[in-house]
Scaffold this active site. Structure first.
Site, PDB file in Angstrom:
ATOM      1  N   CYS A  89     -16.533  -4.044  -5.330  1.00  0.00           N
ATOM      2  CA  CYS A  89     -15.306  -3.912  -4.542  1.00  0.00           C
ATOM      3  C   CYS A  89     -15.482  -4.639  -3.223  1.00  0.00           C
ATOM      4  O   CYS A  89     -16.528  -4.509  -2.575  1.00  0.00           O
ATOM      5  CB  CYS A  89     -15.009  -2.423  -4.297  1.00  0.00           C
ATOM      6  N   HIS A 131      -8.534  -0.647 -11.141  1.00  0.00           N
ATOM      7  CA  HIS A 131      -9.190  -0.672  -9.833  1.00  0.00           C
ATOM      8  C   HIS A 131      -8.162  -0.752  -8.700  1.00  0.00           C
ATOM      9  O   HIS A 131      -8.234   0.010  -7.729  1.00  0.00           O
ATOM     10  CB  HIS A 131     -10.147  -1.878  -9.789  1.00  0.00           C
ATOM     11  N   GLU A 132      -7.200  -1.654  -8.830  1.00  0.00           N
ATOM     12  CA  GLU A 132      -6.220  -1.851  -7.753  1.00  0.00           C
ATOM     13  C   GLU A 132      -5.249  -0.672  -7.644  1.00  0.00           C
ATOM     14  O   GLU A 132      -4.881  -0.286  -6.530  1.00  0.00           O
ATOM     15  CB  GLU A 132      -5.475  -3.173  -7.932  1.00  0.00           C
ATOM     16  N   HIS A 135      -6.892   1.981  -5.697  1.00  0.00           N
ATOM     17  CA  HIS A 135      -6.805   1.740  -4.249  1.00  0.00           C
ATOM     18  C   HIS A 135      -5.500   2.286  -3.685  1.00  0.00           C
ATOM     19  O   HIS A 135      -5.481   2.872  -2.599  1.00  0.00           O
ATOM     20  CB  HIS A 135      -6.880   0.241  -3.938  1.00  0.00           C
TER      21      HIS A 135
END
Length: 163
Positions: A89, A131-132, A135
């Site tokens: 990351c 993953h995004e 976030h």
């Protein structure tokens, strides 16, 4: 626009749930351009708005030269058995660990014209979509690590020169 600096682990914006984008205006257009400019640097697969200090639901991606963005993305479907996949990351530089991810994922959102955007796929794209969107929900990939690996990762963070 510009390549924006990446916020690092410990910055409160990375732990906050991002707000939906209610109105597409010049500020959102500038955000999208900054996200694209920032993700286009070599070695980057995705950049979420919180990583550049903006608490809005948007991210950019750069998978095998395919660069784009999505506003108000929702992870609507995952498929397959979750598996450990090597992951890093930008907000936790220098660390690389196996995170648990589904091998296929689908995200639905909108573009700057309000038209529906559907991103789906496997491999690196599936990993980036998960993953995004994490976030945007205030979660870093470190939370996806098994407990013993997470402890080791946190030790590495504490000992890093950037923390």
């Amino acid at each position: 626009m510009t390549v924006r600096p990446i916020r690092l682990f410990g910055d409160p914006v990375l732990r906050a749930v991002s707000a939906p984008i209610d109105q597409i205006d010049d500020g959102v257009r500038a955000l999208v351009q900054d996200l694209i400019d920032t993700v286009e640097l070599p070695g980057r697969a995705g950049v979420a708005a919180p990583q550049i200090g903006v608490g809005l639901r948007a991210f950019s991606y750069n998978i095998d030269g395919d660069v784009g963005y999505v506003l108000n993305p929702v992870l609507v479907e995952t498929r397959g058995e979750p598996e450990a996949v090597g992951e890093g990351c930008l907000s936790v530089p220098g660390l690389w660990h196996d995170a648990i991810r589904y091998p296929w994922a689908k995200v639905v959102g909108i573009d700057l014209d309000g038209a529906e955007v559907v991103l789906e796929g496997e491999g690196l794209l599936a990993q980036a979509l998960q993953h995004e969107t994490d976030h945007l929900d205030g979660m870093l990939y470190l939370s996806r690590l098994p407990a013993d690996t997470r402890r080791e990762a946190m030790r590495q963070v504490r000992e890093s020169d950037w923390f």
